[in-house]
Design an enzyme around this catalytic site. Structure first.
Site, short mmCIF file in Angstrom:
data_model
loop_
_atom_site.label_atom_id
_atom_site.label_comp_id
_atom_site.label_asym_id
_atom_site.label_seq_id
_atom_site.Cartn_x
_atom_site.Cartn_y
_atom_site.Cartn_z
N LYS A 1 0.82 -1.22 0.00
CA LYS A 1 0.00 0.00 0.00
C LYS A 1 0.86 1.27 0.00
CE LYS A 1 -4.45 -1.60 1.70
NZ LYS A 1 -5.38 -1.70 2.83
N ARG B 1 -3.45 -10.03 5.37
CA ARG B 1 -4.05 -10.08 4.03
C ARG B 1 -3.01 -9.55 3.05
NH1 ARG B 1 -6.71 -6.58 0.56
NH2 ARG B 1 -8.37 -7.50 -0.71
#
Length: 276
Positions: free
Chosen positions: A223, A257
């Site tokens: 991210k 995740r």
């Protein structure tokens, strides 16, 4: 804390952290958008993630990156249902999580064989979601986000970030329980309605979210908090992801995740060795 979750009648133990592998079916996802165009690619990717140790496969057909295009419910279903069928036929024991905020998608996907629902909005974007998940009797991952994927980055004004997250979760958890949802997992929502600085503030105080006494999922894989801080691309952000995952495990994460299952499993093995 209850460290097992019931997936299709099978009790999955997450007392030792586990990995959720990401399968994006969106053409515009920030890292792997449009990578899996045909059945062979999808099967190969999922086989690799399962072989590397993923407990869950998270399938999503609506990109939730900032400013992503809105996708209709019919389009989301057209992308996701054939893939669910393919995966369950190919890997009968696979535990599939469906990344959706729509109750209609959740219902049809669980009926098609998925095992849990991963909702970026914690039921806020569809008034029927909590009721639907309660009736389906499946585990529910609720994430912290304000607004929608299109507007979330305008909602970053907090007086006290952690306190506000705890209030948000206490409210959403109470509602979920009222609707009969038993297995709840919280996701603090790295990158959602948070500035770069706020993401690191969240990471710094992540262990405080254990007060909710529920398993916590962390999804920081590749991210912007990683690649913007390091001034690199998402493609080069695996090493940074490993650092964030390691810190998250030390602060209580139960599920990672990720796009890269092998690296996440290595994190878990090493952190477990350290704890022993």
């Amino acid at each position: 804390m209850n460290k097992t979750i019931n997936c299709k009648g099978q009790l999955i133990d997450i007392s030792s952290p586990s990995v959720m592998g990401i399968l994006n079916l969106t053409p515009d996802s920030f890292y792997d958008g449009g990578s899996y165009k045909n059945e062979a690619d999808i099967i190969a990717q999922v086989k690799q993630m399962l072989d590397e140790g993923a407990t869950f496969i998270d399938v999503g057909a609506y990109s939730s990156r900032p400013n992503a295009d809105h996708v209709s419910e019919s389009e989301e279903l057209a992308r996701i249902l054939p893939v669910l069928e393919l995966l369950i036929k190919t890997f009968p024991d696979v535990i599939i999580s469906v990344d959706t905020f729509r109750s209609g998608v959740a219902k049809l996907c669980i009926e098609a064989g998925a095992a849990l629902i991963n909702d970026i909005s914690a039921g806020q974007l569809d008034p029927l979601m909590l009721e639907t998940v309660g009736k389906l009797k499946v585990p529910y991952i609720m994430m912290h986000m304000l607004g929608t994927p299109q507007t979330m980055q305008q909602h970053t004004n907090y007086k006290d970030l952690i306190k506000e997250l705890l209030f948000y979760f206490s409210e959403r958890i109470a509602l979920a329980k009222q609707h009969g949802i038993i297995d709840i997992i919280i996701d603090p929502g790295f990158g959602f309605s948070k500035t770069l600085q706020q993401n690191f503030e969240l990471l710094d105080e992540l262990e405080l979210l254990q007060i909710a006494d529920l398993p916590m999922l962390v999804g920081a894989s590749r991210k912007s908090m990683i690649y913007k801080t390091l001034e690199i691309s998402p493609q080069d952000a695996l090493n940074g992801t490993t650092v964030i995952n390691t810190i998250s495990l030390q602060k209580g994460a139960s599920i990672l995740r990720v796009h890269d299952v092998k690296a996440a499993m290595e994190c878990i093995t090493l952190v477990n060795a350290l704890k022993q």
